[in-house]
Design an enzyme around this catalytic site. Sequence first.
Site, short mmCIF file in Angstrom:
data_model
loop_
_atom_site.label_atom_id
_atom_site.label_comp_id
_atom_site.label_asym_id
_atom_site.label_seq_id
_atom_site.Cartn_x
_atom_site.Cartn_y
_atom_site.Cartn_z
N HIS A 144 -21.07 -25.91 27.30
CA HIS A 144 -22.53 -26.01 27.32
C HIS A 144 -22.94 -26.69 26.02
CE1 HIS A 144 -26.62 -24.89 28.60
NE2 HIS A 144 -26.86 -24.91 27.30
N CYS A 145 -23.59 -27.83 26.13
CA CYS A 145 -23.94 -28.64 24.96
C CYS A 145 -25.41 -28.46 24.59
CB CYS A 145 -23.64 -30.11 25.24
SG CYS A 145 -23.98 -31.19 23.83
N VAL A 146 -25.65 -27.94 23.40
CA VAL A 146 -27.04 -27.72 22.98
C VAL A 146 -27.75 -29.05 22.72
CG1 VAL A 146 -26.57 -25.45 22.01
CG2 VAL A 146 -26.28 -27.47 20.58
#
Length: 297
Positions: A144-146
């Site tokens: 999950h890439c912020v």
Amino acid sequence: MAWNVFKFCTALRGLGSIMILLVLGVVGVTYYAVVITNYGPGLGAGGLDSLIAFVVLVLFHCLLVMLLWSYFSVVFTDPGSVPPNWRTTLDEERGDTDPLTSAEFPVDSENGRIRFCRKCNNLKPPRCHHCSVCGRCVLKMDHHCVWVVNCVGALNYKYFLLFLFYTFLETTLVTLSLLPHFIAFFSDKEIPGTPGNLATTFLAFVLNLAFALSVLGFLVMHISLVAANTTTIEAYEKKTSPKWRYDLGRKRNFEQVFGMDKMYWFIPAYSEEDLRRIPALQGLEYPSKPDLDAQEF
């Protein structure tokens, strides 16, 4: 206790769309420093300076378009969700009258082929993982890439890689083009321009140099993952496994991410033909080595 990058990403869920604004802010500062302050005015200088300014501006805008196209493709593309009532091939062979139940396939089943998510209360396709940030299972989840406020999975992994690729090229171009101006800050010569323009140039150089170096590390890491046909999560989970069932050779591994149509390799899209002939691009079916079919994560 070992530091877990996935738990760290979960803790950053509150940042939300602020990260998108931050990315656009960096782009804005960079654009002002390169186009408005330094190389835009150089177009009218004449001679070699005009030619250099023209080349820099053309490359800058081309890379910027590809960077933003790739970036927003990652942001707005669903990484891949498990279809409603999805059933495994084994389940279909048994028939609808004899469905599988969660009691028949615990998460760590021996054959590893049938997996069940206790949080979603659904079957999990191969290479699917539950994202605690999104609160759902994601097909071939990488992380999950912020920075993109989204999961990176089967349907947008190529776009994420292109985003890294064009970000590295763009930040490297900006760093090199602003390097003479940055060096001038430490010379005894008087530097033309307002204090605001000089500060913007200095800030843009430092930011782009930092991003170029950091993105290079991520890009190299993901190139190695693509070459081995694995994901960040899978690499973390199988670090003690010498062989990987989905590693079919670099060429086929590459095609399962970028497709076979070379015209689409460098744009965030797939040809219809590739979507038909490569099931892995849909995120539900993956060819594997027969002798390692019992291996799964």
